[in-house]
Design an enzyme around this catalytic site. Structure first.
Site, short mmCIF file in Angstrom:
data_model
loop_
_atom_site.label_atom_id
_atom_site.label_comp_id
_atom_site.label_asym_id
_atom_site.label_seq_id
_atom_site.Cartn_x
_atom_site.Cartn_y
_atom_site.Cartn_z
N HIS A 108 0.88 -1.18 0.00
CA HIS A 108 0.00 0.00 0.00
C HIS A 108 0.91 1.22 0.00
CE1 HIS A 108 -2.35 -2.98 2.37
NE2 HIS A 108 -3.42 -2.43 1.85
N ASP A 111 2.35 2.02 3.29
CA ASP A 111 3.27 1.04 3.89
C ASP A 111 4.71 1.46 3.67
OD1 ASP A 111 1.09 -0.64 4.26
OD2 ASP A 111 1.53 -1.88 2.50
#
Ligand code: XUL
Ligand code: CO
Length: 445
Positions: A108, A111
Site C-alpha cells: 500500500h 506502507d
C-alpha cells in the site's frame, strides 16, 4: 535473479538464499517442496508460483491487537526520522525477498512511505520511497505484483473513501489512488488492487446505500479512465471481503462483486483477488470463491492466508493446510492459472512470534505448502479420475434433450411431454464419500 550487492545485512544468520533440500530434509530453514529452479512443463516453479511478500504484514506488522500494543521491534526501525526508517526498512525488505526467494512484492502507498501533513508532502515522501524501490528492484530482479492505496487507516476515511458521504473525502481518495496508480506503473506493477477497506456501512440508519454504490462505481470508472490516460496496462483487481473493519462491506464476496461489476459495466476491466480468510468470513470455502471467479473468467490473483476455525475474524495466518490448498490449486489450474496474478502472502506472524527468523519460518511453510499443493493438484488433473467422474455425472446434458436444454433449444412444453412419457427419474447417488476418498488418496500419497 541478479544478486544484490549490499553493504550490511539485516538477517545475518539467514543463508542467502534459503536452500531447497527436498522432502527428506529435516532442516527448518530450508525448503522441502518449493524448489524455485525446478522446471515443470517448461516453466520454473518460481514462474509457476509467482510468490509475493505483503509489505504491510511482513515489514509494517508490529503485533498490535485490540488488547495491546506492539510486541515486535525490528532492528531497522530507529524511530527518529520516519523517512530514513522507510528507506532502511526497504533495504531490509529487499534482502528478505531475495533470501526467501519470492520474485514479487506488494504494498500500500502508506506502507512504504510516511503520511505527510498534506497530500503534497505525502506524495513527496512516496516519490522518495518509490525511487529507492525502483533501484532495489533493478538491483535484485524482484518485481511488483501489485500496488494499492491505503484508504482505511487515516481518520478521514472513517466513513469510507469512495463511499464517504462527504465529496471532499471522495476527492482526496481519488487523488490518493491517482498517485498510487502512478507509482504502481512507475515500478512496473503487473496489477493494481482495490480492497474496499471501509467501503461499507456500520448502520443503514445513516446510509444512502444506492448513492454509495453509485459513488463506488464512479470511482472505479475514474480509475480505469485514468489508467488508460497514462498507459498503465496492469490488471485491475477487486479483493472481496464481507465485513471487518465495517459491519457490511460492499465487495462482500465474488458473487456480489460480479453483480456489482456487471451492473455498473465494469466487468471488462476487473478480475478478483481472492483471499482465503475473506472467503471463509463470507461463509464460503476458498475453492468456492476461486471456482466462481473462474467460471466468469475473472480469476485474477490470490491473497494467500487462512483464518482460524475457532475465531470469527480475519486472523491472516500462513496456510499450511495442504488438503485445502490442493483443492484450491485444482480449481486454479483447471481455470488456466492466475495469469498476471500470483500468490501473495497476505499473512502475518502471530503476536508472540517476535524473532526475525519467524518471518522466514512463516514464509517457508506457506511456500512449501503451496508448492506441494500445486504438484498434487497437477497429479489429480493428470490422473483425471475426479474430472471423469464429474463429467459422467453430467453426461445426460451431452446428448438428446439434455443438450437441447444447454443450447436453449427446448422449452417447458416439450420437456413436459418428455416427463409425461418417461417413468420417474431414477435417484443416483452423489457418492460424496467416494470422491473424498479419491481426494484423500491424492493428498496423502
Ligand atoms: C485486508 C486485506 C488487505 C488487502 C490490500 O483484509 O486483505 O490487506 O489485501 O488492501
Ligand atoms: Co488481502
Amino acid at each position: 535473479m541478479k544478486k544484490k550487492t549490499t553493504t550490511r545485512t539485516w538477517f545475518p544468520k539467514i543463508k542467502n538464499p534459503i536452500p531447497y533440500e527436498g522432502p527428506d530434509s529435516d532442516h527448518l530453514m530450508a525448503f522441502r517442496h518449493y524448489d524455485p529452479e525446478e522446471v515443470i512443463d517448461g516453466k520454473t516453479m518460481s514462474e509457476h508460483m509467482r510468490f509475493s511478500v505483503a509489505y504491510w504484514h511482513t515489514f509494517r506488522g508490529a503485533g498490535l491487537d485490540p488488547f495491546g500494543g506492539p510486541t515486535i521491534c525490528r532492528p531497522w526501525e530507529k524511530g527518529k526520522d520516519p523517512m530514513a526508517d522507510a528507506l532502511r526498512r526497504m533495504d531490509a525488505a529487499f534482502e528478505f525477498f531475495q533470501k526467501i526467494r519470492a520474485p514479487f512484492w506488494c504494498f500500500h502507498d502508506r506502507d512504504i512511505a510516511p503520511e505527510g501533513r498534506s497530500l503534497r508532502e505525502s506524495n513527496r515522501y512516496l516519490d522518495r520511497a518509490v525511487a529507492h524501490a525502483k533501484d532495489l528492484q533493478k538491483a535484485t530482479g524482484i518485481k511488483l505484483l501489485w500496488g494499492t492505496a491505503n484508504l482505511f487507516s487515516h481518520p478521514r476515511y472513517m466513513c469510507g473513501a469512495a463511499t464517504n458521504p462527504d465529496a471532499h473525502v471522495f476527492a482526496y481518495a481519488a487523488a490518493q489512488v491517482k498517485k498510487a496508480i502512478d507509482v504502481t506503473a512507475e515500478l512496473g506493477g503487473e496489477n493494481y488492487t482495490f480492497w474496499g477497506g471501509r467501503e461499507g456501512y456500520e448502520t443503514l440508519l445513516n446510509t444512502n446505500l444506492k448513492r454509495e454504490f453509485d459513488h463506488l462505481a464512479a470511482f472505479l470508472h475514474m480509475a480505469v479512465d485514468y489508467a488508460r490516460d497514462i498507459g498503465f496496462k496492469g490488471q485491475f483487481l477487486i479483493e472481496p471481503k464481507p465485513k471487518e473493519p465495517t459491519k457490511h462491506q460492499y465487495d462482500f464476496d465474488v458473487a456480489s462483486g460480479i453483480a456489482f461489476l456487471k451492473t455498473y459495466k465494469l466487468d471488462r476491466h476487473f478480475k478478483f483477488n481472492i483471499e482465503t480468510n475473506h472467503a471463509t468470513l463470507a461463509g464460503h470455502t476458498f475453492e468456492h470463491e476461486i471456482e466462481l471467479a473462474a467460471a466468469h473468467r475473472m480469476l485474477g490473483s490470490i491473497d494467500a492466508n487462512t483464518g482460524d476455525a475457532l475465531l470469527g475474524w480475519d486472523t491472516d495466518q500462513f496456510n499450511t493446510d495442504v488438503r485445502e490448498l490442493t483443492l484450491a490449486m485444482v480449481s486454479i489450474l483447471r481455470a488456466g492459472g492466475v495469469g498476471s496474478g500470483g500468490f501473495n502472502f497476505d499473512a502475518k506472524v502471530r503476536r508472540p512470534s517476535i524473532d526475525l527468523d519467524d518471518l522466514f519460518h512463516a514464509h517457508i511453510g506457506g511456500m512449501d505448502a503451496y508448492a506441494l499443493a500445486f504438484k498434487k493438484a497437477r497429479k489429480i488433473l493428470a490422473e483425471g479420475t475426479l474430472e471423469q467422474l464429474v463429467a459422467d455425472r453430467y453426461a445426460s446434458y451431452d446428448t438428446d434433450y439434455g443438450k437441447q436444454i444447454e443450447k436453449k433449444k427446448i422449452g417447458f412444453k416439450a420437456l413436459e411431454e418428455i416427463a409425461l412419457k418417461k417413468s420417474q427419474p431414477k435417484p443416483r447417488s452423489g457418492k460424496q464419500e467416494m470422491y473424498e476418498n479419491i481426494l484423500m488418496r491424492s493428498v496423502h500419497d
